[in-house]
Motif scaffolding. Sequence first.
Motif, PDB file in Angstrom:
ATOM      1  N   ALA A   2      -7.841  56.676  -6.812  1.00 24.08           N
ATOM      2  CA  ALA A   2      -8.904  57.241  -5.975  1.00 24.08           C
ATOM      3  C   ALA A   2      -8.659  57.107  -4.491  1.00 24.08           C
ATOM      4  CB  ALA A   2     -10.261  56.618  -6.334  1.00 24.08           C
ATOM      5  N   ASN A   3      -7.449  56.823  -4.069  1.00 24.78           N
ATOM      6  CA  ASN A   3      -7.194  56.591  -2.648  1.00 24.78           C
ATOM      7  C   ASN A   3      -6.997  57.861  -1.829  1.00 24.78           C
ATOM      8  OD1 ASN A   3      -4.565  56.352  -4.322  1.00 24.78           O
ATOM      9  ND2 ASN A   3      -3.832  56.916  -2.291  1.00 24.78           N
ATOM     10  N   ALA A   4      -6.514  58.945  -2.442  1.00 26.26           N
ATOM     11  CA  ALA A   4      -6.032  60.095  -1.665  1.00 26.26           C
ATOM     12  C   ALA A   4      -7.124  60.755  -0.826  1.00 26.26           C
ATOM     13  CB  ALA A   4      -5.388  61.132  -2.585  1.00 26.26           C
ATOM     14  N   LEU A   5      -8.277  61.049  -1.422  1.00 23.77           N
ATOM     15  CA  LEU A   5      -9.320  61.745  -0.668  1.00 23.77           C
ATOM     16  C   LEU A   5      -9.881  60.895   0.462  1.00 23.77           C
ATOM     17  CD1 LEU A   5     -11.075  64.204  -0.191  1.00 23.77           C
ATOM     18  CD2 LEU A   5     -12.643  63.361  -1.963  1.00 23.77           C
ATOM     19  N   PRO A   6     -10.279  59.627   0.232  1.00 24.72           N
ATOM     20  CA  PRO A   6     -10.790  58.842   1.357  1.00 24.72           C
ATOM     21  C   PRO A   6      -9.748  58.578   2.436  1.00 24.72           C
ATOM     22  CG  PRO A   6     -10.691  57.509  -0.642  1.00 24.72           C
ATOM     23  CD  PRO A   6     -10.467  58.925  -1.049  1.00 24.72           C
ATOM     24  N   GLN A   7      -8.492  58.411   2.062  1.00 29.09           N
ATOM     25  CA  GLN A   7      -7.458  58.254   3.078  1.00 29.09           C
ATOM     26  C   GLN A   7      -7.317  59.538   3.900  1.00 29.09           C
ATOM     27  OE1 GLN A   7      -4.131  56.927   0.646  1.00 29.09           O
ATOM     28  NE2 GLN A   7      -4.439  54.802   1.289  1.00 29.09           N
ATOM     29  N   ALA A   8      -7.441  60.681   3.250  1.00 26.59           N
ATOM     30  CA  ALA A   8      -7.401  61.952   3.981  1.00 26.59           C
ATOM     31  C   ALA A   8      -8.560  62.060   4.961  1.00 26.59           C
ATOM     32  CB  ALA A   8      -7.432  63.118   2.992  1.00 26.59           C
ATOM     33  N   ILE A   9      -9.714  61.535   4.580  1.00 25.96           N
ATOM     34  CA  ILE A   9     -10.872  61.538   5.480  1.00 25.96           C
ATOM     35  C   ILE A   9     -10.553  60.759   6.749  1.00 25.96           C
ATOM     36  CG2 ILE A   9     -13.220  60.599   5.750  1.00 25.96           C
ATOM     37  CD1 ILE A   9     -13.685  61.361   2.793  1.00 25.96           C
ATOM     38  N   GLY A  10      -9.930  59.586   6.595  1.00 23.53           N
ATOM     39  CA  GLY A  10      -9.580  58.776   7.747  1.00 23.53           C
ATOM     40  C   GLY A  10      -8.587  59.449   8.661  1.00 23.53           C
TER      41      GLY A  10
ATOM     42  N   ARG B 128     -19.898  57.980   1.121  1.00 25.91           N
ATOM     43  CA  ARG B 128     -20.786  57.796  -0.036  1.00 25.91           C
ATOM     44  C   ARG B 128     -20.549  56.482  -0.747  1.00 25.91           C
ATOM     45  NH1 ARG B 128     -22.060  62.191   2.854  1.00 25.91           N
ATOM     46  NH2 ARG B 128     -23.860  63.220   1.928  1.00 25.91           N
ATOM     47  N   ASN B 129     -19.432  55.842  -0.483  1.00 20.94           N
ATOM     48  CA  ASN B 129     -19.129  54.548  -1.079  1.00 20.94           C
ATOM     49  C   ASN B 129     -18.324  53.763  -0.053  1.00 20.94           C
ATOM     50  OD1 ASN B 129     -17.710  52.421  -2.584  1.00 20.94           O
ATOM     51  ND2 ASN B 129     -18.433  53.449  -4.429  1.00 20.94           N
ATOM     52  N   GLU B 130     -18.699  52.518   0.179  1.00 19.27           N
ATOM     53  CA  GLU B 130     -18.002  51.711   1.188  1.00 19.27           C
ATOM     54  C   GLU B 130     -16.520  51.532   0.858  1.00 19.27           C
ATOM     55  OE1 GLU B 130     -22.351  50.426   1.356  1.00 19.27           O
ATOM     56  OE2 GLU B 130     -20.865  50.852  -0.227  1.00 19.27           O
ATOM     57  N   GLU B 131     -16.171  51.632  -0.413  1.00 17.13           N
ATOM     58  CA  GLU B 131     -14.750  51.589  -0.784  1.00 17.13           C
ATOM     59  C   GLU B 131     -13.976  52.661  -0.027  1.00 17.13           C
ATOM     60  OE1 GLU B 131     -11.964  52.340  -4.768  1.00 17.13           O
ATOM     61  OE2 GLU B 131     -14.083  51.805  -4.979  1.00 17.13           O
ATOM     62  N   ALA B 132     -14.562  53.847   0.043  1.00 20.48           N
ATOM     63  CA  ALA B 132     -13.932  54.947   0.768  1.00 20.48           C
ATOM     64  C   ALA B 132     -13.854  54.647   2.251  1.00 20.48           C
ATOM     65  CB  ALA B 132     -14.689  56.242   0.522  1.00 20.48           C
ATOM     66  N   ALA B 133     -14.852  53.942   2.779  1.00 23.44           N
ATOM     67  CA  ALA B 133     -14.850  53.592   4.201  1.00 23.44           C
ATOM     68  C   ALA B 133     -13.633  52.744   4.536  1.00 23.44           C
ATOM     69  CB  ALA B 133     -16.135  52.841   4.556  1.00 23.44           C
ATOM     70  N   ALA B 134     -13.319  51.772   3.677  1.00 28.39           N
ATOM     71  CA  ALA B 134     -12.178  50.902   3.930  1.00 28.39           C
ATOM     72  C   ALA B 134     -10.863  51.660   3.777  1.00 28.39           C
ATOM     73  CB  ALA B 134     -12.217  49.704   2.985  1.00 28.39           C
ATOM     74  N   PHE B 135     -10.764  52.534   2.766  1.00 29.96           N
ATOM     75  CA  PHE B 135      -9.577  53.381   2.631  1.00 29.96           C
ATOM     76  C   PHE B 135      -9.391  54.246   3.881  1.00 29.96           C
ATOM     77  CE2 PHE B 135      -9.888  53.207  -2.194  1.00 29.96           C
ATOM     78  CZ  PHE B 135      -8.654  52.626  -2.375  1.00 29.96           C
ATOM     79  N   ALA B 136     -10.465  54.859   4.328  1.00 25.80           N
ATOM     80  CA  ALA B 136     -10.396  55.770   5.470  1.00 25.80           C
ATOM     81  C   ALA B 136      -9.972  55.033   6.725  1.00 25.80           C
ATOM     82  CB  ALA B 136     -11.742  56.458   5.668  1.00 25.80           C
ATOM     83  N   ALA B 137     -10.556  53.864   6.956  1.00 27.19           N
ATOM     84  CA  ALA B 137     -10.192  53.089   8.135  1.00 27.19           C
ATOM     85  C   ALA B 137      -8.718  52.693   8.086  1.00 27.19           C
ATOM     86  CB  ALA B 137     -11.074  51.849   8.233  1.00 27.19           C
ATOM     87  N   GLY B 138      -8.254  52.279   6.911  1.00 28.05           N
ATOM     88  CA  GLY B 138      -6.849  51.914   6.780  1.00 28.05           C
ATOM     89  C   GLY B 138      -5.918  53.068   7.079  1.00 28.05           C
ATOM     90  N   ALA B 139      -6.250  54.251   6.581  1.00 24.39           N
ATOM     91  CA  ALA B 139      -5.409  55.429   6.828  1.00 24.39           C
ATOM     92  C   ALA B 139      -5.438  55.825   8.294  1.00 24.39           C
ATOM     93  CB  ALA B 139      -5.878  56.588   5.956  1.00 24.39           C
ATOM     94  N   GLU B 140      -6.611  55.742   8.925  1.00 26.35           N
ATOM     95  CA  GLU B 140      -6.685  56.060  10.352  1.00 26.35           C
ATOM     96  C   GLU B 140      -5.764  55.140  11.151  1.00 26.35           C
ATOM     97  OE1 GLU B 140      -9.679  56.002  14.221  1.00 26.35           O
ATOM     98  OE2 GLU B 140     -10.452  55.382  12.275  1.00 26.35           O
TER      99      GLU B 140
END
Length: 600
Positions: free
Chosen positions: A425-433, A60-72
């Motif tokens: 706000a990092n925890a949820l998008p990182q969990a997505i990744g 829903r927000n590209e910020e989350a996309a970058a967090f998720a990719a980093g965590a993956e």
Amino acid sequence: MAGPSKPGVHLRNMAKNFAELLVANLEKQGVKRIFGLVGDSLNPIVDAVRQSNIEWIHVRNEEAAAFAAGAESLITGDLAVCAGSCGPGNTHLIQGLYDSHRNGAKVLAIASHIPSVQIGSKFFQETHPEMIFQECSGYCEVINSTEQGTRVVHNAIQSTMGGYGVSVIVVPGDISSQKVETDRFLRSEIAKGRPVTFPDSRQAAALAQAINEAKTVTLFCGAGANGAREQVLKLAEKIKSPVGHAFGGKMHIQHNNPFDVGMSGLLGYGAARDAMHDADLLILLGTDFPYSEFLPEDNVAQVDVDARAIGRRTTVKYPVVGDVAATIESILDHVDEKSDRSFLDKQLRNHAKALENVVGVYTDKARKSKAPIHPEFLADTIDRLADEDAVFTVDTGMCNVWGARYITPNGKREEIGSFRHGTMANALPQAIGVQAADRDRQVITFSGDGGLGMLMGELLTVKLHNLPVKTIVFNNSSLGMVKLEMLVDGLPDFQTDHEAVNFYEIAKAAGIKAYRVEKKEDVEPVLREALAYDGPVLVDVVTDPNALSLPPEITWEMMMGFSKAAARTVFDGGVGRMVELARSNLRHIGAAGQIEANKF
């Protein structure tokens, strides 16, 4: 899922345009998914993804996309990809890219751009991504033709896989649709291995001599000690050294460590601080620990593979450039074994006593209290019930405190947070990744109500892709860490408390299995049920915003600056299962130490 292409295969023969060539190359590199939002100038690349075996994870927000990719990337070690459309689309990436870059993730960010002919004309949504992303990337270039673009793509992937942080490619939409004449550079194999760096012989000899001349030595480990656990413990055993750690070294060093004296810094506990300052020689191993006020200035050695990190936090007398494991292996045979372990034994006793006193406070207050729910109790319960190989993502702020104190390392668990960038706000998008990369592994967030509120739309991403993330909300209706910062500075807290939010109702409305917990006796049974649920879950736990009181045995004079805030927080709670390790380590002291151990 198609495997990587064979070396030498001409990707150009499989692609009609640059976008398809780019996506085919990502498949060749083993990329399984791209996190992002579709739109305008990015559409040719999205269409190429549609025709590939790569999954598009719609955030829903590209910020989350970058967090998720980093965590993956951090959890897999592989290349991860995020993407954003021109202008506002890709500028949203910046927060997550800063975090990924500073965490050392291997991330390729695709920032699409306005039509190339319009660049410099103040066109609709025009920005200059090549300038915007410079500070949060190791490589950032604009593609101005398909031929040059193939070189840029190779260079970008090689840079991030080589350990230079995030890479950004800026791709104008019109170039994405153009035909490619050659794929020469994309046929190169990416060098993914990292060489082992052995120290300069003179530096190694100076360090060995310093150890031999010092009566007492303390080792302090950071994230750079990952992969060097065996060597660190061998050195500690030989020189009878306490071993402390920064937050980044916790998961690698602490578990089953007979020399453990805890953590130093803003979230510190135990005997680490005294062990560091009281030793004749402190050796920093693979840590860029940022808080100079916690580090001694005299007789410090530092070992780091990155020479840029040496000496920028305190005065370093013995610098060594090299991998931690390789450096220790180089000097171990040249280090004299020490027979006097009185310094080590003293620090182990102090550590055990410190943790025992903290646990006493925790036991008397948190477990016996009726209401509200102490966040320490919640964190400790999550830790006990979580899988042995669970991955935890922790929000910045008070959730960092609870993660530092209560998540028990065991060699199998992982913990991811914004440990260097320190963003909310990092925890949820990182969990997505992490969860997208492995749907069978348990992924648990320590989400603050402030952090979750900031990127709350990503609950819709979790639901859309049916990612079985377990989102645990520490809901105290307050920006707790900010409140403490204000109080420590002598300021009245202002705008840190807010109206209560019912995240249970929000998650339920989003179609996610949800629970709300307001009573202490409901915490464990609800968590057991939630963690066992086969699908996305949110547990909204109303916690005590005032669980920050200072026990009487801790005085203000013992703390300075921000450390006051951290100490007020962490010393009021326990340390979970860490006290068990501290107690067991007393057995290593010997007969005299056993008398002390019996007191516990």
